[in-house]
Design an enzyme around this catalytic site. Structure first.
Site, PDB file in Angstrom:
ATOM      1  N   HIS A  58      14.499 -64.980  42.577  1.00  0.00           N
ATOM      2  CA  HIS A  58      15.398 -63.835  42.461  1.00  0.00           C
ATOM      3  C   HIS A  58      15.513 -63.142  43.817  1.00  0.00           C
ATOM      4  CE1 HIS A  58      14.528 -63.304  37.869  1.00  0.00           C
ATOM      5  NE2 HIS A  58      14.782 -64.565  38.197  1.00  0.00           N
ATOM      6  N   GLU A  60      15.695 -60.074  44.709  1.00  0.00           N
ATOM      7  CA  GLU A  60      14.816 -58.923  44.928  1.00  0.00           C
ATOM      8  C   GLU A  60      13.373 -59.351  45.169  1.00  0.00           C
ATOM      9  OE1 GLU A  60      18.076 -57.909  41.950  1.00  0.00           O
ATOM     10  OE2 GLU A  60      16.610 -59.509  42.189  1.00  0.00           O
ATOM     11  N   CYS A  88      14.452 -57.260  37.541  1.00  0.00           N
ATOM     12  CA  CYS A  88      13.723 -57.617  36.327  1.00  0.00           C
ATOM     13  C   CYS A  88      12.263 -57.191  36.489  1.00  0.00           C
ATOM     14  CB  CYS A  88      13.835 -59.117  36.071  1.00  0.00           C
ATOM     15  SG  CYS A  88      12.871 -60.130  37.243  1.00  0.00           S
ATOM     16  N   CYS A  91      10.652 -58.806  39.568  1.00  0.00           N
ATOM     17  CA  CYS A  91      11.148 -58.252  40.826  1.00  0.00           C
ATOM     18  C   CYS A  91      10.676 -56.814  41.032  1.00  0.00           C
ATOM     19  CB  CYS A  91      12.666 -58.333  40.870  1.00  0.00           C
ATOM     20  SG  CYS A  91      13.273 -60.040  40.921  1.00  0.00           S
TER      21      CYS A  91
END
Length: 162
Positions: A58, A60, A88, A91
């Protein structure tokens, strides 16, 4: 914390542009930028799912790792991650552990889940990042969702075509 006069909409749109580039390059339409306390863009990151199908790639999470390797804790405490979608739980944890002081996001995790449904490449966790950060011992400021319809548009196009 970062100065309150940062132009959140401008920086979010830069993160949206990173997300669009990730999609054009064949990846998932997620992107973020890291902005220093002085307003300078320190780095950017698109989704890193491809080419190795890294489910933890991801944007992030990757930018939090890169930031913690490249910047001192005091710098990161004054920094802001601007991200196309709400971080999420994974992250948010990475942002917390990296010591980044603020998150500004476009698309909420809940709305993202309504767009992606049960797609196996994006099994969203309907767990707000605020909840994850609230479990920590130091504050992380959260602003969002912002410009949510604008943030949702690339996801609506991308996931409908999958």
């Amino acid at each position: 914390m970062a100065p309150p006069d940062l132009d959140h909409a401008r920086y979010l749109r830069l993160a949206f542009a990173v997300a669009e580039r990730a999609a054009v390059d064949g990846g998932h339409p997620f992107g973020c930028i890291l902005v220093g306390g002085d307003g300078s863009v320190l780095m950017e990151q698109g989704n890193a799912y491809h080419p190795h199908h890294d489910m933890t790639g991801h944007a992030e999470r990757v930018i939090a790792t890169r930031a913690s390797q490249a910047h001192r804790p005091a710098e990161l405490a004054d920094a802001t991650v601007y991200t196309s979608a709400e971080p999420c739980a994974m992250c948010a944890g990475a942002i917390y552990w990296a010591g980044i002081g603020r998150v500004v996001y476009g698309l909420s995790e809940h709305r993202l889940g309504t767009i992606t449904g049960d797609h196996p490449e994006n099994p969203t966790l309907d767990l707000p990042c605020r909840t994850v950060f609230a479990a920590g011992r130091r504050p992380v400021e959260v602003i969002g969702p912002m410009l949510e319809d604008e943030a949702a548009a690339p996801h609506e196009r991308f996931w409908a075509a999958r």
